[in-house]
Design an enzyme around this catalytic site. Structure first.
Site, PDB file in Angstrom:
ATOM      1  N   GLU A  34       0.839  -1.198   0.000  1.00  0.00           N
ATOM      2  CA  GLU A  34       0.000   0.000   0.000  1.00  0.00           C
ATOM      3  C   GLU A  34       0.874   1.249   0.000  1.00  0.00           C
ATOM      4  OE1 GLU A  34      -3.616   1.826   2.793  1.00  0.00           O
ATOM      5  OE2 GLU A  34      -2.099   0.533   3.703  1.00  0.00           O
ATOM      6  N   LYS A  63      -9.583   2.638  -2.375  1.00  0.00           N
ATOM      7  CA  LYS A  63      -9.797   2.013  -1.066  1.00  0.00           C
ATOM      8  C   LYS A  63     -11.125   2.453  -0.463  1.00  0.00           C
ATOM      9  CE  LYS A  63      -7.380   1.494   3.399  1.00  0.00           C
ATOM     10  NZ  LYS A  63      -6.207   1.998   4.165  1.00  0.00           N
ATOM     11  N   CYS A 101      -5.408  -2.962   2.534  1.00  0.00           N
ATOM     12  CA  CYS A 101      -5.150  -2.887   3.967  1.00  0.00           C
ATOM     13  C   CYS A 101      -6.396  -3.028   4.847  1.00  0.00           C
ATOM     14  CB  CYS A 101      -4.389  -1.589   4.276  1.00  0.00           C
ATOM     15  SG  CYS A 101      -3.467  -1.645   5.844  1.00  0.00           S
TER      16      CYS A 101
END
Length: 255
Positions: A40, A106, A140
């Site tokens: 990430e 995300k 994540c």
């Protein structure tokens, strides 16, 4: 399909240094690979100051990804800080060898670090088709939310790119195993190592699990490259044998 996970430390908010480091690592890969996976925010570290580091989709880091994919003949993916209009995104880019790109923003922003104050969340799940595989790439904190990642699309590989800190590494390990078991797919997680500018330490633990949650590869706490061959036919036979996905609930995500 051969997949390569790149686990390394990141230079804080330094695009050029990080690109050079990843170029060095990629050039050292001694095995053939089809897909290279970076962590990430691989160009900057997990910064909450996107206004200082953001690039556009025509910026140097995306162009670097496209050039590498073309030169090496593999796909490459990882997330970076992207600005569009007045919004900042933690955006995963999946770059094909021909230079075409699929993107995923995300969805679950890490409120504990204030990511939701600095970035705009995405809403659309991405399923990438590549070399006969269906791949679901996530970022994540998405790992903690199984409903969004639920395998309703019959994908084959679930990817997580992360900056996951040491104090919660047991959650990283447990949740990756859980996602592989419940979705009956290969699951790979790529985490960084080292310490960032805020004093957070990162343990690595990049890993690959099969569709029953068995560990196929696990990185240590230092710089490491994992290249592994994934067998889709074996996975499909296991799915057919047990049939667990046939009994899954169906539902529609509400934005």
């Amino acid at each position: 399909m051969n997949i390569t996970l790149l686990q390394t430390a990141l230079q804080w908010e330094n695009h050029e240094a990080n690109r050079q480091n990843f170029t060095r690592i990629i050039n050292s890969i001694g095995e053939e690979t089809d897909l290279v996976v970076l962590p990430e925010m691989f160009a900057t570290g997990f910064t909450m100051k996107p206004e200082l580091v953001a690039e556009g989709m025509e910026g140097e880091t995306v162009q670097w990804m496209k050039a590498l994919a073309s030169q090496k003949g593999f796909a490459i993916t990882g997330s970076l800080v992207i600005k569009e209009e007045e919004n900042y995104y933690n955006r995963l880019c999946f770059v094909y060898p021909d230079g075409s790109i699929k993107t995923y923003d995300k969805r679950h922003l890490f409120t504990l670090a204030g990511e939701d104050k600095a970035y705009t969340p995405g809403s659309e799940k991405l399923i990438v088709e590549y070399k006969g595989w269906k791949i679901c790439p996530l970022v994540c904190y998405d790992l903690r939310f199984p409903a969004f990642s639920r395998n309703l699309e019959d994908y084959d590989l679930l990817l997580y790119v992360a900056n996951w800190p040491s104090p919660r590494v047991q959650a990283w390990d447990a949740l990756l195993k859980a996602r592989s078991i419940e979705n009956m797919c290969y699951t790979a997680g790529v985490n960084r190592v080292g310490q960032d500018e805020n004093g957070h330490n990162y343990p690595g633990h990049s890993q690959v699990l099969d569709c029953l949650g068995n560990e196929l590869a696990m990185a240590s706490g230092g710089e490491e490259v994992i290249t592994l061959s994934l067998d889709k036919e074996a996975m499909m036979q296991t799915r057919k044998r047990f049939g667990f996905l046939n009994d899954r609930d169906t539902f529609t995500m509400v934005k």
